[in-house]
Design a protein around this motif. Structure first.
Motif, PDB file in Angstrom:
ATOM      1  N   LEU A 140      34.286  -7.466 -54.509  1.00 53.87           N
ATOM      2  CA  LEU A 140      34.420  -8.428 -53.721  1.00 53.87           C
ATOM      3  C   LEU A 140      35.295  -7.670 -52.580  1.00 53.87           C
ATOM      4  N   LYS A 141      36.304  -7.102 -52.850  1.00 52.53           N
ATOM      5  CA  LYS A 141      36.996  -6.493 -51.824  1.00 52.53           C
ATOM      6  C   LYS A 141      36.653  -5.673 -50.579  1.00 52.53           C
ATOM      7  N   LYS A 142      35.430  -5.140 -50.864  1.00 53.34           N
ATOM      8  CA  LYS A 142      34.726  -4.299 -50.036  1.00 53.34           C
ATOM      9  C   LYS A 142      34.003  -5.129 -48.816  1.00 53.34           C
ATOM     10  N   TYR A 143      33.992  -6.411 -49.091  1.00 57.24           N
ATOM     11  CA  TYR A 143      33.356  -7.333 -48.072  1.00 57.24           C
ATOM     12  C   TYR A 143      34.117  -7.996 -47.244  1.00 57.24           C
ATOM     13  N   PRO A 144      33.805  -8.156 -45.972  1.00 57.60           N
ATOM     14  CA  PRO A 144      34.692  -9.018 -45.125  1.00 57.60           C
ATOM     15  C   PRO A 144      34.814 -10.676 -45.350  1.00 57.60           C
ATOM     16  N   ILE A 145      35.995 -11.163 -45.426  1.00 57.20           N
ATOM     17  CA  ILE A 145      36.231 -12.588 -45.365  1.00 57.20           C
ATOM     18  C   ILE A 145      36.163 -12.924 -46.682  1.00 57.20           C
ATOM     19  N   ILE A 146      35.071 -12.605 -47.676  1.00 59.38           N
ATOM     20  CA  ILE A 146      35.078 -13.081 -48.859  1.00 59.38           C
ATOM     21  C   ILE A 146      36.188 -12.315 -49.687  1.00 59.38           C
ATOM     22  N   ILE A 190      45.852  -8.101 -41.882  1.00 62.80           N
ATOM     23  CA  ILE A 190      46.774  -7.124 -41.276  1.00 62.80           C
ATOM     24  C   ILE A 190      46.385  -5.813 -42.220  1.00 62.80           C
ATOM     25  N   LYS A 191      46.416  -6.061 -43.627  1.00 61.90           N
ATOM     26  CA  LYS A 191      46.504  -4.637 -44.342  1.00 61.90           C
ATOM     27  C   LYS A 191      45.193  -4.107 -44.086  1.00 61.90           C
ATOM     28  N   ASP A 192      43.786  -4.735 -43.890  1.00 60.68           N
ATOM     29  CA  ASP A 192      42.680  -4.036 -43.343  1.00 60.68           C
ATOM     30  C   ASP A 192      42.897  -3.492 -41.958  1.00 60.68           C
ATOM     31  N   LEU A 193      43.856  -3.801 -41.212  1.00 61.76           N
ATOM     32  CA  LEU A 193      43.816  -3.198 -39.982  1.00 61.76           C
ATOM     33  C   LEU A 193      44.551  -1.940 -40.269  1.00 61.76           C
ATOM     34  N   GLU A 194      45.564  -2.014 -41.212  1.00 60.99           N
ATOM     35  CA  GLU A 194      46.437  -1.051 -41.244  1.00 60.99           C
ATOM     36  C   GLU A 194      45.895   0.140 -42.166  1.00 60.99           C
ATOM     37  N   ASN A 195      44.712  -0.305 -43.076  1.00 60.07           N
ATOM     38  CA  ASN A 195      44.124   0.793 -43.684  1.00 60.07           C
ATOM     39  C   ASN A 195      42.561   0.863 -43.435  1.00 60.07           C
ATOM     40  N   ILE A 196      42.335   0.783 -41.842  1.00 57.11           N
ATOM     41  CA  ILE A 196      41.015   0.849 -41.508  1.00 57.11           C
ATOM     42  C   ILE A 196      40.290   2.156 -41.698  1.00 57.11           C
ATOM     43  N   LYS A 197      41.104   3.471 -41.655  1.00 57.93           N
ATOM     44  CA  LYS A 197      40.600   4.555 -41.795  1.00 57.93           C
ATOM     45  C   LYS A 197      39.908   5.088 -42.888  1.00 57.93           C
ATOM     46  N   GLY A 198      40.830   4.471 -44.168  1.00 54.63           N
ATOM     47  CA  GLY A 198      40.310   4.710 -45.384  1.00 54.63           C
ATOM     48  C   GLY A 198      39.248   3.829 -45.724  1.00 54.63           C
ATOM     49  N   ASP A 199      39.168   2.488 -45.175  1.00 54.40           N
ATOM     50  CA  ASP A 199      38.143   1.637 -45.342  1.00 54.40           C
ATOM     51  C   ASP A 199      36.882   2.147 -44.961  1.00 54.40           C
ATOM     52  N   ILE A 200      36.784   2.825 -43.724  1.00 53.87           N
ATOM     53  CA  ILE A 200      35.795   3.338 -43.013  1.00 53.87           C
ATOM     54  C   ILE A 200      35.147   4.394 -43.813  1.00 53.87           C
ATOM     55  N   ALA A 201      35.981   5.531 -44.290  1.00 52.89           N
ATOM     56  CA  ALA A 201      35.743   6.580 -45.127  1.00 52.89           C
ATOM     57  C   ALA A 201      35.069   6.365 -46.520  1.00 52.89           C
ATOM     58  N   ASN A 202      35.438   5.053 -47.212  1.00 61.58           N
ATOM     59  CA  ASN A 202      35.046   4.600 -48.332  1.00 61.58           C
ATOM     60  C   ASN A 202      33.900   3.560 -48.474  1.00 61.58           C
ATOM     61  N   ASP A 203      33.566   3.063 -47.115  1.00 57.76           N
ATOM     62  CA  ASP A 203      32.394   2.196 -46.932  1.00 57.76           C
ATOM     63  C   ASP A 203      32.900   0.867 -47.506  1.00 57.76           C
ATOM     64  N   TYR A 204      34.074   0.472 -47.024  1.00 56.44           N
ATOM     65  CA  TYR A 204      34.959  -0.991 -47.323  1.00 56.44           C
ATOM     66  C   TYR A 204      34.395  -1.657 -45.810  1.00 56.44           C
ATOM     67  N   ARG A 205      33.813  -2.762 -46.216  1.00 51.66           N
ATOM     68  CA  ARG A 205      33.131  -3.637 -45.184  1.00 51.66           C
ATOM     69  C   ARG A 205      34.005  -4.657 -44.758  1.00 51.66           C
ATOM     70  N   ILE A 207      36.789  -6.748 -42.198  1.00 48.67           N
ATOM     71  CA  ILE A 207      36.535  -7.439 -40.703  1.00 48.67           C
ATOM     72  C   ILE A 207      36.904  -6.511 -39.577  1.00 48.67           C
ATOM     73  N   PRO A 208      37.892  -5.866 -39.668  1.00 45.53           N
ATOM     74  CA  PRO A 208      38.065  -4.821 -38.596  1.00 45.53           C
ATOM     75  C   PRO A 208      36.905  -3.618 -38.480  1.00 45.53           C
ATOM     76  N   VAL A 209      36.415  -3.361 -39.842  1.00 46.56           N
ATOM     77  CA  VAL A 209      35.419  -2.330 -39.790  1.00 46.56           C
ATOM     78  C   VAL A 209      34.211  -2.764 -39.191  1.00 46.56           C
ATOM     79  N   ILE A 210      33.814  -4.209 -39.727  1.00 44.57           N
ATOM     80  CA  ILE A 210      32.646  -4.698 -39.072  1.00 44.57           C
ATOM     81  C   ILE A 210      32.886  -5.136 -37.757  1.00 44.57           C
ATOM     82  N   HIS A 211      33.640  -5.817 -37.370  1.00 44.98           N
ATOM     83  CA  HIS A 211      33.740  -6.644 -36.132  1.00 44.98           C
ATOM     84  C   HIS A 211      34.602  -6.192 -35.082  1.00 44.98           C
ATOM     85  N   GLY A 212      35.414  -5.086 -35.512  1.00 44.02           N
ATOM     86  CA  GLY A 212      36.464  -4.512 -34.568  1.00 44.02           C
ATOM     87  C   GLY A 212      37.830  -5.100 -34.684  1.00 44.02           C
TER      88      GLY A 212
END
Length: 305
Positions: A140-146, A190-205, A207-212
């Motif tokens: 679940l942690k790989k998906y936005p909102i959920i 906020i943690k998603d914003l903080e970790n956006i680089k690692g999330d993009i590299a590991n295909d975590y979807r 909110i910041p990755v999907i919607h900016g």
């Protein structure tokens, strides 16, 4: 002088302490006890609550479950943390993935045994809790909102263990839970914003990755404004004693938080915002005492609902 093997053992202990975030668990245990004394069982003497064996087992089982949750979360986030938290990752990797899994299953087995000392309902509760943590970490942690909503729910579940034990459904309990859940939900984004680089590299979807980032900031702003609702109920409708001071100060801090949020554009600034929220959450734990400070003297709180 310590031998090489002794030094290695000490380093592995430090590594496992880092993995389970041992500095967070005592705060959660303290929060459970303070909630039990001042919110969930206001009609009982504080000493009676502190000496309650079943409550001790529930708090201990909660602490161990949270520790195992950090382990499995660290296990799945191993690659992502190399990017987002390189220094912490170096320490965490001193313990092998295999060892982490062995400790994870052992701790969960101990939790099941402890829960059996309380009741079958406790066994069921912690079994579900352990499963939800694993499912969140694995999927679940790989998906936005959920993912964000589940993380917030998992963070407040230890308090529902206390609620189920005392079976006191005071309305103000849910207002407290709503305020805490909103703060944790904001922190997760906020943690998603903080970790956006690692999330993009590991295909975590996320909110910041999907919607900016701007959209994520709008969501955070909306959630921050929503904190006014539980704060209003707690201060104006329910009797929270001197804890209303904490809520007033929290609203002021959250206003400055929003101003800083819209200026933030790098990892360090998001980390500072994360720390502000962590401060509000931790200070909220200690502020529970303000509901009725006299209980520390007389041993009993008379909470008016």
């Amino acid at each position: 002088m310590l031998s090489r093997q002794s030094k290695l053992t000490i380093m592995k202990i430090i590594s496992m302490f880092s993995v389970v975030r041992g500095y967070n668990i005592p705060i959660i245990a303290l929060a459970q006890y303070l909630s039990a004394i001042f919110i969930f069982s206001p009609e009982k003497r504080a000493l009676t609550v502190l000496l309650d064996f079943n409550l001790f087992i529930i708090v201990l089982a909660s602490s161990l479950t949270i520790a195992s949750g950090y382990i499995i979360n660290n296990f799945y986030d191993n690659k992502k943390d190399l990017i987002n938290r390189p220094n912490k990752s170096k320490i965490d990797r001193l313990v092998s993935q295999r060892t982490k899994l062995q400790v994870y299953f052992t701790v969960n087995f101990v939790v099941a045994l402890l829960a059996m000392l309380v009741s079958f309902k406790a066994v069921l509760f912690f079994s579900v809790y352990i499963f939800l943590i694993w499912f969140y970490s694995h999927k679940l942690k790989k998906y936005p909102i959920i993912g964000n909503l589940n993380a917030s729910l998992l963070a407040v579940l230890p308090f529902f263990a206390i609620l189920l034990y005392y079976k006191n459904l005071y309305p103000q309990i849910f207002a407290h839970a709503a305020f805490l859940t909103l703060l944790i939900l904001i922190r997760e984004i906020i943690k998603d914003l903080e970790n956006i680089k690692g999330d993009i590299a590991n295909d975590y979807r996320t909110i910041p990755v999907i919607h900016g980032e701007d959209f994520a900031k709008k969501v955070i702003t909306t959630l921050t404004i929503l904190t006014i609702i539980p704060v209003y109920l707690l201060v104006e409708t329910y009797d929270v004693g001197y804890m209303d001071i904490y809520f007033y100060i929290s609203l002021i801090i959250l206003i400055f938080f929003l101003l800083l949020l819209w200026k933030a554009n790098n990892k360090l600034q998001y980390l500072q915002l994360h720390n502000i929220l962590k401060f509000l959450i931790v200070s909220g734990v200690f502020s529970i005492v303000l509901i009725n400070p006299e209980v520390l003297i007389h041993g009993r709180t008379l909470l008016k609902i």
